[in-house]
Design a protein around this motif. Structure first.
Motif, short mmCIF file in Angstrom:
data_model
loop_
_atom_site.label_atom_id
_atom_site.label_comp_id
_atom_site.label_asym_id
_atom_site.label_seq_id
_atom_site.Cartn_x
_atom_site.Cartn_y
_atom_site.Cartn_z
N LYS A 73 0.86 -1.18 0.00
CA LYS A 73 0.00 0.00 0.00
C LYS A 73 0.90 1.23 0.00
CE LYS A 73 -0.62 -0.78 4.90
NZ LYS A 73 -1.50 -1.27 5.91
N ASP A 74 0.32 2.38 -0.26
CA ASP A 74 1.07 3.63 -0.35
C ASP A 74 2.26 3.51 -1.30
OD1 ASP A 74 -0.70 4.70 1.54
OD2 ASP A 74 0.60 4.15 3.21
N VAL A 75 2.05 2.87 -2.45
CA VAL A 75 3.11 2.66 -3.43
C VAL A 75 3.40 3.97 -4.14
CG1 VAL A 75 3.73 1.48 -5.57
CG2 VAL A 75 2.51 0.24 -3.78
N GLN A 76 4.69 4.32 -4.20
CA GLN A 76 5.13 5.50 -4.93
C GLN A 76 6.34 5.14 -5.76
OE1 GLN A 76 5.76 8.93 -2.46
NE2 GLN A 76 3.85 8.67 -1.36
N VAL A 77 6.32 5.53 -7.03
CA VAL A 77 7.45 5.33 -7.92
C VAL A 77 7.72 6.67 -8.59
CG1 VAL A 77 8.39 4.06 -9.86
CG2 VAL A 77 6.78 2.93 -8.33
N LYS A 78 8.94 7.16 -8.41
CA LYS A 78 9.33 8.44 -9.01
C LYS A 78 10.45 8.18 -10.00
CE LYS A 78 8.03 10.90 -4.87
NZ LYS A 78 8.49 11.47 -3.61
N PHE A 79 10.20 8.53 -11.25
CA PHE A 79 11.16 8.30 -12.33
C PHE A 79 11.95 9.57 -12.61
CE2 PHE A 79 7.58 5.41 -13.29
CZ PHE A 79 8.27 4.20 -13.24
N ASP A 80 13.26 9.42 -12.72
CA ASP A 80 14.16 10.48 -13.16
C ASP A 80 14.93 9.90 -14.33
OD1 ASP A 80 15.47 12.96 -13.10
OD2 ASP A 80 17.09 12.17 -11.87
N LYS A 81 15.55 10.72 -15.16
CA LYS A 81 16.19 10.18 -16.36
C LYS A 81 17.33 9.22 -16.06
CE LYS A 81 19.42 13.90 -17.33
NZ LYS A 81 19.91 14.80 -18.35
N SER A 82 17.99 9.32 -14.91
CA SER A 82 19.11 8.43 -14.61
C SER A 82 18.92 7.62 -13.33
CB SER A 82 20.42 9.23 -14.52
OG SER A 82 20.32 10.19 -13.48
N LYS A 83 17.75 7.74 -12.70
CA LYS A 83 17.48 6.95 -11.50
C LYS A 83 15.97 6.86 -11.28
CE LYS A 83 17.43 10.46 -7.89
NZ LYS A 83 18.00 10.89 -6.62
N PHE A 84 15.59 5.96 -10.38
CA PHE A 84 14.20 5.95 -9.94
C PHE A 84 14.14 5.54 -8.48
CE2 PHE A 84 14.43 1.49 -10.94
CZ PHE A 84 13.43 0.86 -10.22
N VAL A 85 13.07 5.98 -7.81
CA VAL A 85 12.87 5.71 -6.39
C VAL A 85 11.55 4.97 -6.24
CG1 VAL A 85 12.61 6.71 -4.10
CG2 VAL A 85 14.14 7.79 -5.76
N PHE A 86 11.61 3.84 -5.56
CA PHE A 86 10.42 3.03 -5.27
C PHE A 86 10.22 3.02 -3.76
CE2 PHE A 86 8.92 -1.06 -3.66
CZ PHE A 86 7.68 -1.13 -4.27
N SER A 87 8.98 3.19 -3.32
CA SER A 87 8.68 3.07 -1.89
C SER A 87 7.27 2.54 -1.71
CB SER A 87 8.85 4.42 -1.18
OG SER A 87 7.90 5.35 -1.67
N CYS A 88 7.08 1.82 -0.59
CA CYS A 88 5.77 1.30 -0.25
C CYS A 88 5.75 0.86 1.21
CB CYS A 88 5.38 0.12 -1.15
SG CYS A 88 6.27 -1.40 -0.81
N VAL A 89 4.57 0.50 1.66
CA VAL A 89 4.38 -0.04 3.00
C VAL A 89 3.73 -1.41 2.80
CG1 VAL A 89 3.17 0.27 5.19
CG2 VAL A 89 4.07 2.26 3.98
N ILE A 90 4.23 -2.44 3.53
CA ILE A 90 3.64 -3.77 3.38
C ILE A 90 3.34 -4.39 4.74
CG2 ILE A 90 4.82 -4.23 1.21
CD1 ILE A 90 6.63 -6.17 2.74
N GLY A 91 2.43 -5.35 4.69
CA GLY A 91 2.09 -6.16 5.85
C GLY A 91 1.25 -5.44 6.88
N THR A 92 0.83 -6.22 7.86
CA THR A 92 0.02 -5.67 8.95
C THR A 92 0.86 -4.85 9.91
OG1 THR A 92 0.32 -7.71 10.19
CG2 THR A 92 -1.68 -7.52 8.84
N ASP A 93 2.18 -5.05 9.87
CA ASP A 93 3.09 -4.29 10.72
C ASP A 93 3.52 -2.98 10.08
OD1 ASP A 93 2.98 -6.37 12.55
OD2 ASP A 93 4.79 -7.34 11.75
N ASP A 94 3.01 -2.71 8.88
CA ASP A 94 3.33 -1.49 8.15
C ASP A 94 4.84 -1.28 8.02
OD1 ASP A 94 0.71 -0.92 7.63
OD2 ASP A 94 0.47 0.46 9.32
N ILE A 95 5.51 -2.28 7.47
CA ILE A 95 6.95 -2.20 7.25
C ILE A 95 7.20 -1.34 6.01
CG2 ILE A 95 9.05 -3.50 6.74
CD1 ILE A 95 7.67 -5.90 8.13
N LYS A 96 8.04 -0.30 6.17
CA LYS A 96 8.33 0.62 5.07
C LYS A 96 9.54 0.13 4.28
CE LYS A 96 6.46 4.59 7.47
NZ LYS A 96 6.74 5.92 8.03
N HIS A 97 9.39 0.16 2.95
CA HIS A 97 10.47 -0.21 2.04
C HIS A 97 10.75 0.96 1.12
CE1 HIS A 97 10.62 -4.52 2.97
NE2 HIS A 97 9.31 -4.44 3.11
#
Length: 159
Positions: free
Chosen positions: A25-49
């Motif tokens: 949940k709360d999936v975010q993907v930000k694209f830049d021309k030479s990099k990208f950033v991925f983030s999300c929250v998973i599980g019932t413990d709300d582990i952030k990646h």
């Protein structure tokens, strides 16, 4: 915050990165021309990646997309220079313990003709033409489509 486990593979026009995050949940993907950033929250413990990836080559940020499913988030990074092979995903040659090659989908496309890759190119086009991340589950629609008599193209299977 910790990095999410991911697998990647290369195609003629795009690079695919599949983040193995179930029930994200709360999936975010930000694209830049030479990099990208991925983030999300998973599980019932709300582990952030979060993963920040400095890319081997440049991408077309407007044509790059991502798709969230219950099991993963698939990112399609459209190459700025189509037809150029990426020997690795990252700019640096250092090994990332969270990243591996997806050998099930890997294909040495440099030696193949365009005809052999038509189904992969169609999938790439589908990924690039789709919108945001929360698309409906296609399992039920696929069964209905199979029973209907039409000339519509089928969505290629990822497996």
């Amino acid at each position: 915050m910790q990095p999410a486990t991911a697998k990647w593979y290369d195609r003629r026009d795009s690079v695919f990165v599949d983040f193995c995050v179930e029930d994200s949940k709360d999936v975010q993907v930000k694209f830049d021309k030479s990099k990208f950033v991925f983030s999300c929250v998973i599980g019932t413990d709300d582990i952030k990646h979060q993963n920040t990836v400095e890319l081997f080559g440049e991408i077309d940020t407007k044509a790059s997309r991502h798709r969230r499913t219950d099991r993963s988030v698939l990112c399609c990074l459209r190459k700025a220079e189509a037809g150029k092979s990426w020997p690795r995903l990252t700019k640096d040659k250092t090994k990332c313990n969270w990243l591996s090659v997806d050998f099930n989908n890997w294909k040495d496309w440099e030696d193949d003709s365009d005809e052999d890759l038509s189904s992969f190119d169609k999938f790439s086009e589908m990924m690039n033409s789709m919108g945001g991340d929360d698309l409906p589950d296609l399992d039920g629609a696929e069964e209905e489509h199979d029973s209907a008599d039409s000339d519509d193209e089928k969505i290629p299977d990822l497996e």
